[in-house]
Design an enzyme around this catalytic site. Structure first.
Site, mmCIF file in Angstrom:
data_model
loop_
_atom_site.group_PDB
_atom_site.id
_atom_site.type_symbol
_atom_site.label_atom_id
_atom_site.label_comp_id
_atom_site.label_asym_id
_atom_site.label_seq_id
_atom_site.Cartn_x
_atom_site.Cartn_y
_atom_site.Cartn_z
ATOM 1 N N LYS A 1 0.828 -1.204 0.000
ATOM 2 C CA LYS A 1 0.000 0.000 0.000
ATOM 3 C C LYS A 1 0.865 1.257 0.000
ATOM 4 C CE LYS A 1 -3.879 -0.301 2.382
ATOM 5 N NZ LYS A 1 -4.841 -0.472 3.519
ATOM 6 N N GLY B 1 -8.233 3.764 -3.057
ATOM 7 C CA GLY B 1 -7.889 2.517 -3.728
ATOM 8 C C GLY B 1 -6.709 2.626 -4.671
ATOM 9 N N ARG C 1 -12.191 14.095 4.387
ATOM 10 C CA ARG C 1 -12.898 14.858 3.359
ATOM 11 C C ARG C 1 -14.301 14.302 3.208
ATOM 12 N NH1 ARG C 1 -12.791 10.762 -0.389
ATOM 13 N NH2 ARG C 1 -10.857 9.576 -0.532
#
Length: 451
Positions: A160, A167, A295
């Protein structure tokens, strides 16, 4: 403080959605646009519009100075970043406030902390929120110790991007043989997308659901949740279908996830709208922290549909100092809402984007139970410069079955010509007995049962 005019530092569907709430509140809006967006829908909707540069985002929507200049030239007192682009950029948030403008979003320090995925994991641990086994960070060009770290975590695992989100910058590795190639590929993508090639490793749960909790922090340690969402139907780790609230999760685990999300809000004195994302292990009924998005989310509309709350109006009120914090008990969830994202893409070719002109566009009429969020009209072009989303269909029903039938009816009335879309793919998913039976796991698209 007084806010009368807001600059929308974004484009497309989210810019149009923000403008709608501003109009309902009687606030003036300023749109910004690149050379590719001069005739765009968000430009036409705003009270005024200011050009900010060439089509590539790096030369327009991502240029701090151009956006700040547009705000100052127009007399806007505040900037709303929407999602994507600079929404989770702490340096931009700091620059907005340094310029004497109001930033409609969390504090820059919070954005920075949660944007660094390894730091976010440490904060979650400090808040007693469970996290998956993971590794330290590995910066670009330094992979010493990564193979040992992978063995400790165990395969399968995820590579990651530390600065990633949505994603993007995520790859699954099934064995040691594929590790280094996937790490290098992820680092390259992360460097290109976020300007930071740092990665880390995290355990991968094969039989899992992606559950997230919508929160709203008051900035003083207090806050509320607006229930949860299931976002498990994904392609390339990016969401396509979202439901609220998350169905078929035991009540105890639902409450625990919501409380864990509020622990993070309290710990960081979080301010404004945010989403805490969890991976839910279907085999053990245990959940683990994934990340916190600082957000408004693409899928926030399903939460608004079940609660009747306008999250953007809340964001603006909080920034303006006029927000009246609600009690948790005052927030009710009614029925089920499901959102599907309509993209210009080719599902049969691994969902590759399919830019082109929309020569024909017909959508069903919006009603109390059907919301359509879009940023394009017939004759507009989906360009290769930006996300290829065409619209979001959001349907509310008294339960999950009714919401599914509403989505099917809405998709059947949707006609889009001139480019390839995922409409037929979505129709197949919503008619699939597996999907209709219960919310699927994150591996659903790979199973191909909808075909």
């Amino acid at each position: 403080m007084s806010i009368n005019k807001i600059l929308i530092a974004n484009r497309g569907e989210i810019a149009c959605r923000l403008i709608r709430t501003c109009k309902a509140l009687g606030l003036a809006t300023v749109a910004v646009y690149s050379e590719a967006d001069g005739e765009a829908m968000h430009v036409a909707m705003a009270d005024e519009a200011i050009p900010i540069g060439p089509a590539p985002p790096a030369k327009s929507y991502l240029v701090h100075e151009n956006l700040l200049q547009a705000a100052q030239t127009s007399g806007a007192e505040a900037i709303h970043p929407g999602y994507g682009f600079l929404a989770e950029n702490p340096r931009f948030a700091e620059a907005v406030e340094a310029a004497g403008l109001t930033w409609i979003g969390p504090r820059a320090k919070t954005i920075e902390d949660m944007g660094d995925k390894e730091r976010a994991r440490d904060i979650a641990k400090g808040s007693h929120v469970p996290v998956l086994p993971g590794s330290p960070r590995f910066p670009m060009g330094d992979l010493s110790g990564i193979e040992h770290a992978a063995e400790v975590i165990g395969y399968p695992l995820l590579v990651k991007a530390a600065a990633g989100g949505g994603g993007i910058g995520m790859r699954m590795v099934e064995s040691a043989e594929g590790l280094l190639a996937q790490v290098e590929s992820t680092q390259t993508q992360a460097e290109r997308s976020f300007g930071d090639g740092t990665v880390y490793l995290e355990s991968f749960i094969p039989n899992a659901r992606h559950i997230e909790v919508q929160v709203f922090g008051f900035g003083d340690g207090g806050g509320v949740h607006l229930y949860d969402r299931d976002c498990s139907v994904q392609r390339r780790f990016q969401k396509i279908i979202e439901e609220a609230p998350a169905a078929s999760i035991p009540k105890r685990e639902c409450h625990a996830m919501r409380n864990a999300a509020l622990e993070l809000v309290a710990h960081g004195r979080y301010r404004g709208a945010g989403t805490v994302e969890f991976i839910y292990d279907c085999d053990t009924n245990r959940f683990y922290f994934l990340e916190m998005n600082t957000r408004i989310q693409v899928e926030h509309a399903v939460t608004e549909m079940i609660t009747g709350i306008d999250l953007v109006a809340w964001q603006i009120a909080l920034a303006a100092g006029s927000f009246e914090p609600p009690a948790q008990g005052d927030i009710k969830a009614n029925g089920t809402a499901i959102e599907c994202r309509i993209y210009a893409e080719r599902p049969e070719k691994n969902f590759l984007p399919s830019p082109g002109e929309i020569t024909h566009l017909r959508m069903p009429q919006a009603t109390d139970g059907l919301r359509i969020d879009t940023g394009v009209r017939e004759g507009d072009k989906i360009t290769p410069y930006y996300d290829p989303m065409i619209a979001k269909l959001i349907v509310a029903g008294e339960d999950r079955g009714a919401a599914i039938e509403g989505v099917v009816a809405a998709l059947d009335k949707t006609e889009i010509e001139g480019l390839s879309t995922n409409v037929e793919f979505l129709r197949a998913v919503f008619r699939d007995p597996i999907f209709r039976g219960s919310p699927p796991t994150t591996g659903y698209i790979e199973t191909g049962t909808y075909k």
